[in-house]
Design a protein around this motif. Structure first.
Motif, PDB file in Angstrom:
ATOM      1  N   GLU A   1     -14.302  17.369  -7.953  1.00  0.00           N
ATOM      2  CA  GLU A   1     -14.158  18.601  -7.217  1.00  0.00           C
ATOM      3  C   GLU A   1     -13.276  19.575  -7.973  1.00  0.00           C
ATOM      4  O   GLU A   1     -12.289  19.210  -8.607  1.00  0.00           O
ATOM      5  N   LYS A   2     -13.630  20.874  -7.901  1.00  0.00           N
ATOM      6  CA  LYS A   2     -12.822  21.885  -8.566  1.00  0.00           C
ATOM      7  C   LYS A   2     -11.445  21.973  -7.929  1.00  0.00           C
ATOM      8  O   LYS A   2     -10.442  22.139  -8.607  1.00  0.00           O
ATOM      9  N   ARG A   3     -11.399  21.870  -6.586  1.00  0.00           N
ATOM     10  CA  ARG A   3     -10.131  21.889  -5.881  1.00  0.00           C
ATOM     11  C   ARG A   3      -9.930  20.518  -5.248  1.00  0.00           C
ATOM     12  O   ARG A   3     -10.382  20.253  -4.152  1.00  0.00           O
ATOM     13  N   MET A   4      -9.254  19.659  -5.961  1.00  0.00           N
ATOM     14  CA  MET A   4      -9.056  18.298  -5.494  1.00  0.00           C
ATOM     15  C   MET A   4      -7.992  18.268  -4.411  1.00  0.00           C
ATOM     16  O   MET A   4      -6.983  18.975  -4.483  1.00  0.00           O
ATOM     17  N   ASP A   5      -8.229  17.447  -3.395  1.00  0.00           N
ATOM     18  CA  ASP A   5      -7.239  17.333  -2.332  1.00  0.00           C
ATOM     19  C   ASP A   5      -5.977  16.669  -2.887  1.00  0.00           C
ATOM     20  O   ASP A   5      -6.032  15.841  -3.810  1.00  0.00           O
ATOM     21  N   PRO A   6      -4.802  17.012  -2.352  1.00  0.00           N
ATOM     22  CA  PRO A   6      -3.531  16.510  -2.901  1.00  0.00           C
ATOM     23  C   PRO A   6      -3.428  14.991  -2.922  1.00  0.00           C
ATOM     24  O   PRO A   6      -2.859  14.416  -3.850  1.00  0.00           O
ATOM     25  N   ARG A   7      -3.989  14.338  -1.898  1.00  0.00           N
ATOM     26  CA  ARG A   7      -3.898  12.880  -1.845  1.00  0.00           C
ATOM     27  C   ARG A   7      -4.669  12.233  -2.992  1.00  0.00           C
ATOM     28  O   ARG A   7      -4.176  11.294  -3.632  1.00  0.00           O
ATOM     29  N   THR A   8      -5.872  12.732  -3.284  1.00  0.00           N
ATOM     30  CA  THR A   8      -6.651  12.179  -4.394  1.00  0.00           C
ATOM     31  C   THR A   8      -5.972  12.484  -5.727  1.00  0.00           C
ATOM     32  O   THR A   8      -5.958  11.647  -6.632  1.00  0.00           O
ATOM     33  N   ALA A   9      -5.417  13.684  -5.851  1.00  0.00           N
ATOM     34  CA  ALA A   9      -4.697  14.037  -7.082  1.00  0.00           C
ATOM     35  C   ALA A   9      -3.534  13.079  -7.317  1.00  0.00           C
ATOM     36  O   ALA A   9      -3.300  12.626  -8.446  1.00  0.00           O
ATOM     37  N   LEU A  10      -2.815  12.748  -6.252  1.00  0.00           N
ATOM     38  CA  LEU A  10      -1.697  11.811  -6.379  1.00  0.00           C
ATOM     39  C   LEU A  10      -2.211  10.413  -6.719  1.00  0.00           C
ATOM     40  O   LEU A  10      -1.617   9.708  -7.547  1.00  0.00           O
ATOM     41  N   LEU A  11      -3.331  10.006  -6.106  1.00  0.00           N
ATOM     42  CA  LEU A  11      -3.927   8.709  -6.405  1.00  0.00           C
ATOM     43  C   LEU A  11      -4.262   8.593  -7.885  1.00  0.00           C
ATOM     44  O   LEU A  11      -3.963   7.580  -8.531  1.00  0.00           O
ATOM     45  N   LEU A  12      -4.884   9.625  -8.452  1.00  0.00           N
ATOM     46  CA  LEU A  12      -5.270   9.580  -9.861  1.00  0.00           C
ATOM     47  C   LEU A  12      -4.033   9.558 -10.767  1.00  0.00           C
ATOM     48  O   LEU A  12      -4.017   8.870 -11.792  1.00  0.00           O
ATOM     49  N   THR A  13      -3.013  10.283 -10.378  1.00  0.00           N
ATOM     50  CA  THR A  13      -1.767  10.257 -11.151  1.00  0.00           C
ATOM     51  C   THR A  13      -1.155   8.867 -11.133  1.00  0.00           C
ATOM     52  O   THR A  13      -0.726   8.342 -12.171  1.00  0.00           O
ATOM     53  N   GLN A  14      -1.140   8.264  -9.944  1.00  0.00           N
ATOM     54  CA  GLN A  14      -0.589   6.913  -9.819  1.00  0.00           C
ATOM     55  C   GLN A  14      -1.426   5.894 -10.592  1.00  0.00           C
ATOM     56  O   GLN A  14      -0.883   4.974 -11.225  1.00  0.00           O
ATOM     57  N   LEU A  15      -2.747   6.037 -10.538  1.00  0.00           N
ATOM     58  CA  LEU A  15      -3.631   5.131 -11.265  1.00  0.00           C
ATOM     59  C   LEU A  15      -3.367   5.224 -12.769  1.00  0.00           C
ATOM     60  O   LEU A  15      -3.278   4.207 -13.467  1.00  0.00           O
ATOM     61  N   LYS A  16      -3.234   6.423 -13.262  1.00  0.00           N
ATOM     62  CA  LYS A  16      -2.949   6.621 -14.681  1.00  0.00           C
ATOM     63  C   LYS A  16      -1.607   6.005 -15.065  1.00  0.00           C
ATOM     64  O   LYS A  16      -1.512   5.238 -16.040  1.00  0.00           O
ATOM     65  N   GLN A  17      -0.575   6.307 -14.307  1.00  0.00           N
ATOM     66  CA  GLN A  17       0.771   5.850 -14.651  1.00  0.00           C
ATOM     67  C   GLN A  17       0.901   4.332 -14.550  1.00  0.00           C
ATOM     68  O   GLN A  17       1.475   3.688 -15.435  1.00  0.00           O
ATOM     69  N   THR A  18       0.355   3.748 -13.492  1.00  0.00           N
ATOM     70  CA  THR A  18       0.472   2.299 -13.327  1.00  0.00           C
ATOM     71  C   THR A  18      -0.344   1.552 -14.375  1.00  0.00           C
ATOM     72  O   THR A  18       0.062   0.473 -14.828  1.00  0.00           O
ATOM     73  N   SER A  19      -1.481   2.108 -14.791  1.00  0.00           N
ATOM     74  CA  SER A  19      -2.277   1.468 -15.836  1.00  0.00           C
ATOM     75  C   SER A  19      -1.527   1.436 -17.158  1.00  0.00           C
ATOM     76  O   SER A  19      -1.540   0.424 -17.876  1.00  0.00           O
ATOM     77  N   LEU A  20      -0.864   2.533 -17.489  1.00  0.00           N
ATOM     78  CA  LEU A  20      -0.083   2.582 -18.723  1.00  0.00           C
ATOM     79  C   LEU A  20       1.051   1.573 -18.692  1.00  0.00           C
ATOM     80  O   LEU A  20       1.351   0.913 -19.700  1.00  0.00           O
ATOM     81  N   ILE A  21       1.673   1.436 -17.532  1.00  0.00           N
ATOM     82  CA  ILE A  21       2.789   0.494 -17.410  1.00  0.00           C
ATOM     83  C   ILE A  21       2.283  -0.950 -17.444  1.00  0.00           C
ATOM     84  O   ILE A  21       2.841  -1.802 -18.139  1.00  0.00           O
TER      85      ILE A  21
END
Length: 265
Positions: free
Chosen positions: A2-22
């Motif tokens: 989506e062009k305008r992603m809902d805040p909850r999904t945006a946070l989910l993707l950020t968390q997924l990225k960060q936890t995968s790196l860790i």
């Protein structure tokens, strides 16, 4: 996506990225999004989030346990209505596609009970091959997005057309028996499989419905329109005097007869 992603999904993707790196560190090749979120039909109220994690070396048992702990405790509270579905793949297994494609680990809502009833058994036995990966990887190579890591083209080898076709046909093989229980999903999915058979189009469920309205027989237009409307309004397909279980079964049966002819030239 989506062009305008809902805040909850945006946070989910950020968390997924960060936890995968860790979690995976230098072993991580990348995390890749596929499914509705890259096909433009992701809606948190009715979708799941599909992704692939690619690593250089297979995960240890401890790493799989850590992955499940992070998934269920940190990511799942942010997940869309249908949850999270992911495969862990080893880079050497996807660099040159194997059919069926092997995976090192997998989890989805369908496996929730198995994991909670016996976590140790699940962690040690959940690996093997999955014919669905041919479809996932084809969609990834056509529409996918890199959440973190190496470019898709450098990680994944080409999936043969025949493997993708077999995968998507298998997904609807029991449609006449199952369409009463899942009329929205199967109606739209049958349309998108037909679209690939006839025009080599790789579509979302919504795209499949739109295609079906233009190409399927007039007698099934009301069914397809009802499924599409329910999907777009995040509701359920409700049976009416004109949209009946019998109509849905006839649609599924006719679709499978047409699909039995194989890919058009």
């Amino acid at each position: 996506m989506e062009k305008r992603m809902d805040p909850r999904t945006a946070l989910l993707l950020t968390q997924l990225k960060q936890t995968s790196l860790i979690l995976f560190g230098a072993n991580l090749v990348g995390v890749y999004l596929h499914g509705s979120i890259v096909l433009g039909s992701y809606r948190p109220a009715v979708s799941d989030l599909d992704y692939l994690i690619v690593v250089q070396q297979p995960l240890t048992l401890a790493e799989k346990q850590a992955l499940m702990t992070v998934t269920l405790q940190q990511l799942w509270p942010l997940a869309p209505a249908k949850g999270l579905e992911f495969h862990v793949l080893v880079a050497s297994a996807v660099r040159h596609f194997q059919d069926p494609c092997p995976f090192d680990f997998h989890f989805s809502p369908a496996h929730w009970r198995d994991y909670h009833e016996d976590p140790q058994r699940y962690l040690t036995t959940m690996q093997g091959t999955d014919p669905d990966l041919a479809a996932h990887l084809t969609i990834l190579q056509t529409y996918g997005q890199v959440l973190v890591g190496a470019p898709i083209a450098t990680v994944f080898g080409r999936v043969p057309v025949a493997a993708y076709w077999d995968s998507i046909v298998a997904d609807v093989a029991a449609a006449p028996e199952e369409i009463q229980q899942a009329p929205l999903y199967l109606t739209l999915n049958l349309c998108r499989v037909l679209a690939y058979q006839q025009q080599r189009l790789i579509l979302s469920k919504a795209g499949g419905g739109q295609w079906g309205l233009q190409h399927c027989a007039p007698e099934f237009q009301a069914l397809i329109a009802a499924a599409l409307q329910a999907y777009q309004t995040q509701g359920q397909l409700l049976w009416t005097a004109t949209v009946t279980p019998d109509l849905a079964r006839r649609f599924a049966t006719q679709c499978l007869q047409q699909l039995a002819g194989g890919l058009t030239s």
